[in-house]
Design a protein around this motif. Structure first.
Motif, PDB file in Angstrom:
ATOM      1  N   HIS A 244     108.698  -8.728 141.568  1.00  0.00           N
ATOM      2  CA  HIS A 244     108.488  -8.235 142.788  1.00  0.00           C
ATOM      3  C   HIS A 244     109.469  -7.505 143.465  1.00  0.00           C
ATOM      4  O   HIS A 244     110.752  -8.015 143.415  1.00  0.00           O
ATOM      5  N   ASP A 245     109.553  -6.138 143.936  1.00  0.00           N
ATOM      6  CA  ASP A 245     110.509  -5.512 144.490  1.00  0.00           C
ATOM      7  C   ASP A 245     110.759  -5.921 146.087  1.00  0.00           C
ATOM      8  O   ASP A 245     109.710  -6.590 146.549  1.00  0.00           O
ATOM      9  N   LEU A 246     111.472  -5.197 146.674  1.00  0.00           N
ATOM     10  CA  LEU A 246     111.816  -5.718 147.980  1.00  0.00           C
ATOM     11  C   LEU A 246     110.515  -5.203 148.806  1.00  0.00           C
ATOM     12  O   LEU A 246     110.154  -6.100 149.974  1.00  0.00           O
ATOM     13  N   ILE A 247     109.800  -4.161 148.769  1.00  0.00           N
ATOM     14  CA  ILE A 247     108.691  -3.798 149.381  1.00  0.00           C
ATOM     15  C   ILE A 247     107.539  -4.717 149.001  1.00  0.00           C
ATOM     16  O   ILE A 247     106.872  -5.205 149.969  1.00  0.00           O
TER      17      ILE A 247
ATOM     18  N   GLU B 127     116.388   3.584 149.373  1.00  0.00           N
ATOM     19  CA  GLU B 127     117.839   3.339 148.955  1.00  0.00           C
ATOM     20  C   GLU B 127     118.032   1.868 148.471  1.00  0.00           C
ATOM     21  O   GLU B 127     118.875   1.560 147.593  1.00  0.00           O
ATOM     22  N   GLN B 128     117.522   0.908 149.337  1.00  0.00           N
ATOM     23  CA  GLN B 128     117.840  -0.600 149.139  1.00  0.00           C
ATOM     24  C   GLN B 128     116.994  -1.200 148.159  1.00  0.00           C
ATOM     25  O   GLN B 128     117.015  -2.430 147.841  1.00  0.00           O
ATOM     26  N   ASN B 129     115.647  -0.837 147.938  1.00  0.00           N
ATOM     27  CA  ASN B 129     114.575  -1.296 147.120  1.00  0.00           C
ATOM     28  C   ASN B 129     114.971  -1.742 145.738  1.00  0.00           C
ATOM     29  O   ASN B 129     115.413  -0.645 144.956  1.00  0.00           O
ATOM     30  N   GLU B 130     114.946  -2.801 145.413  1.00  0.00           N
ATOM     31  CA  GLU B 130     115.502  -3.350 144.107  1.00  0.00           C
ATOM     32  C   GLU B 130     114.280  -4.499 143.790  1.00  0.00           C
ATOM     33  O   GLU B 130     113.713  -5.034 144.548  1.00  0.00           O
ATOM     34  N   ARG B 131     114.360  -4.754 142.429  1.00  0.00           N
ATOM     35  CA  ARG B 131     113.568  -6.047 142.149  1.00  0.00           C
ATOM     36  C   ARG B 131     114.790  -7.074 141.931  1.00  0.00           C
ATOM     37  O   ARG B 131     115.660  -7.109 141.080  1.00  0.00           O
ATOM     38  N   TYR B 132     114.506  -8.239 142.599  1.00  0.00           N
ATOM     39  CA  TYR B 132     115.401  -9.369 142.831  1.00  0.00           C
ATOM     40  C   TYR B 132     114.932 -10.513 142.181  1.00  0.00           C
ATOM     41  O   TYR B 132     113.861 -10.814 142.123  1.00  0.00           O
ATOM     42  N   GLN B 133     116.056 -11.277 141.567  1.00  0.00           N
ATOM     43  CA  GLN B 133     115.753 -12.545 140.932  1.00  0.00           C
ATOM     44  C   GLN B 133     116.628 -13.536 141.175  1.00  0.00           C
ATOM     45  O   GLN B 133     118.026 -13.462 141.352  1.00  0.00           O
ATOM     46  N   VAL B 134     116.084 -14.921 141.500  1.00  0.00           N
ATOM     47  CA  VAL B 134     116.777 -15.799 141.843  1.00  0.00           C
ATOM     48  C   VAL B 134     117.713 -16.385 140.883  1.00  0.00           C
ATOM     49  O   VAL B 134     117.212 -16.334 139.791  1.00  0.00           O
TER      50      VAL B 134
ATOM     51  N   ARG C 294     104.680   3.957 149.384  1.00  0.00           N
ATOM     52  CA  ARG C 294     105.032   2.183 149.557  1.00  0.00           C
ATOM     53  C   ARG C 294     105.953   1.997 150.714  1.00  0.00           C
ATOM     54  O   ARG C 294     105.768   1.189 151.470  1.00  0.00           O
ATOM     55  N   ALA C 295     107.253   2.876 150.795  1.00  0.00           N
ATOM     56  CA  ALA C 295     107.842   2.729 151.489  1.00  0.00           C
ATOM     57  C   ALA C 295     107.491   3.135 152.994  1.00  0.00           C
ATOM     58  O   ALA C 295     107.743   2.712 154.249  1.00  0.00           O
TER      59      ALA C 295
ATOM     60  N   VAL D  80     110.947  -5.170 156.306  1.00  0.00           N
ATOM     61  CA  VAL D  80     111.968  -4.911 155.421  1.00  0.00           C
ATOM     62  C   VAL D  80     113.430  -5.079 155.860  1.00  0.00           C
ATOM     63  O   VAL D  80     114.185  -5.856 155.842  1.00  0.00           O
ATOM     64  N   LYS D  81     113.533  -4.427 157.337  1.00  0.00           N
ATOM     65  CA  LYS D  81     114.910  -4.513 157.990  1.00  0.00           C
ATOM     66  C   LYS D  81     115.262  -6.102 158.347  1.00  0.00           C
ATOM     67  O   LYS D  81     116.419  -6.356 158.309  1.00  0.00           O
TER      68      LYS D  81
END
Length: 427
Positions: free
Chosen positions: A394-397, A347-354, A266-267, A407-408
């Protein structure tokens, strides 16, 4: 974009390594490691001849000192010391006078590439032979020839190298490359020189993941490595890349892991689609390097490949034309930058939540422009679109793919939202 000087350093290292006659075992591999160890602290391991590794057996060690064919006038028409591709890899020793008719049974050339010396090996059946250009072959005249191959096949060892760079977690990113071909630049040396410089770059970074970087003989090196480390690798590796053919200036290539759905896949796809959309996408059915072993049933590690021109897909492949003219500092630099982007994304891919319910008020946090312009509108739109999908699922990707933003360009958005406590990482 990193400056071209990293690519030049890789090219300079390749120039030092190019003359060495490497094979799957032997002194050429060890000489190569002696040079690589000047740059990074590789730990070397030896696997004795005869060791059973899964369905394979480690072969005898092969070393060669000299080889040539001399005509009746005492002229060396083929000389290993001029080009080490002239000898079939793992040739048994020979020293005798033979006719042209008998000699031709041991000669290999490429009629379709008459100026290229082919790369031929016979690892698992004992024979001897020479490789030459087809134009040279056509010039041979009837007569008696003196053939000499000063080589040895002995009970020895297969040598491989490993470097472990610890991170904050035991979860690993795996990088593998091979050191087993003689003087070929793209198919052989571009991989190890890139792995060395990726390792040096990683050593300067704060790392979330641990990095397992290996330098092995292709196939017969990856199999004993797996036999010794598979349980730990299956437990810890979350992404991996097999690094090969990364030095020319042609289109980029991507070959997936067996299922094609790992974070490594995916990356790589996200980076290539955004930075090099002309890249060539292959199927796992097109595999041909150590991903065969790493992704095999029972191992099934998440290992993909990002290359320039894929092995077997460029005319110079496995010939003397795969030389220092084919590979360039610019080509190496380009793929180095792609791999850095892939690793940075992993390294930076995470699942983010508001963290708030409903649309957050960006203005009171200084995140909404007080002056409306076309550019400011785009930046706010990207931030709002990111927030719309930052639901913890959803993760960053995923978000990058959904909103069509590289992504950058999302990294600074994530940083600003995290600083303002509008975002959290979901466990």
């Amino acid at each position: 974009m990193t400056e071209i000087h990293e690519g030049q350093k890789m090219y300079d290292l390749m120039e030092r390594l190019f003359p060495i006659c490497r094979s799957i075992t032997g002194d050429g591999v060890r000489e190569t490691f002696d040079i690589l160890k000047e740059h990074i602290s590789i730990q070397l391991y030896e696997v004795p001849t005869g060791t059973e590794v899964f369905d394979w057996t480690v072969p005898k060690e092969w070393n060669i000192k000299d080889a040539y064919i001399m005509d009746a006038d005492g002229r060396k028409i083929i000389d290993f010391k001029r080009n080490n591709l002239h000898v079939v890899g793992y040739s048994t020793p020979v020293n005798k006078m033979i006719s042209l008719e008998e000699l031709q049974q041991h000669l290999y050339s490429l009629e379709t590439q008459p100026d290229a010396i082919p790369y031929i090996t016979s690892y698992y059946k004992e024979r001897w032979g020479f490789c030459l250009t087809h134009n040279e072959l056509k010039k041979l005249k009837d007569g008696i020839y003196h053939v000499v191959i000063d080589s040895e096949l002995i009970d020895g060892n297969l040598t491989y190298g490993e470097l472990i760079l610890p991170g904050k977690t035991d979860k690993e990113v795996f990088l593998s490359t091979y050191v087993c071909h003689p003087s070929m630049a793209n198919n052989e040396l571009s991989g190890p020189v890139m792995a060395v410089h990726l390792a040096k770059w990683l050593m300067e970074k704060e790392r979330k993941y641990t990095y397992r970087i290996v330098f092995i003989p292709e196939t017969i090196g990856s199999i004993p490595y797996l036999s010794r480390n598979l349980d730990e690798m299956k437990r810890n590796i979350i992404a991996g890349y097999n690094i090969s053919c990364v030095g020319d200036e042609r289109a980029y290539s991507y070959l997936p892991s067996r299922l094609g759905d790992s974070i490594a896949d995916r990356a790589a796809l996200n980076v290539l689609k955004n930075s090099h959309p002309e890249f060539v996408q292959y199927s796992f059915l097109d595999r041909g390097s150590d991903e065969r072993q790493y992704c095999s049933p029972g191992a099934d590690l998440p290992v993909a490949s990002v290359m320039r021109t894929k092995y077997g897909q460029y005319p110079e492949y496995h010939t003397s034309l795969d030389n220092l003219d084919l590979v360039t500092a610019k080509g190496l630099q380009g793929c180095f930058d792609v791999y850095k982007d892939c690793i940075e994304l992993i390294e930076q891919n995470e699942r983010y939540q508001v963290t708030c319910l409903g649309e957050p008020q960006l203005g009171k946090r200084g995140l909404y422009p007080t002056l409306s312009t076309k550019e400011s509108g785009r930046l706010v739109r990207d931030m709002m679109n990111f927030i719309a999908y930052a639901d913890g699922e959803h993760d960053l990707i995923d978000i990058s793919n959904l909103i069509g933003v590289p992504v950058k360009e999302l990294y600074p958005i994530v940083q600003r939202l995290m600083e303002n406590k509008l975002l959290r990482i979901r466990d």
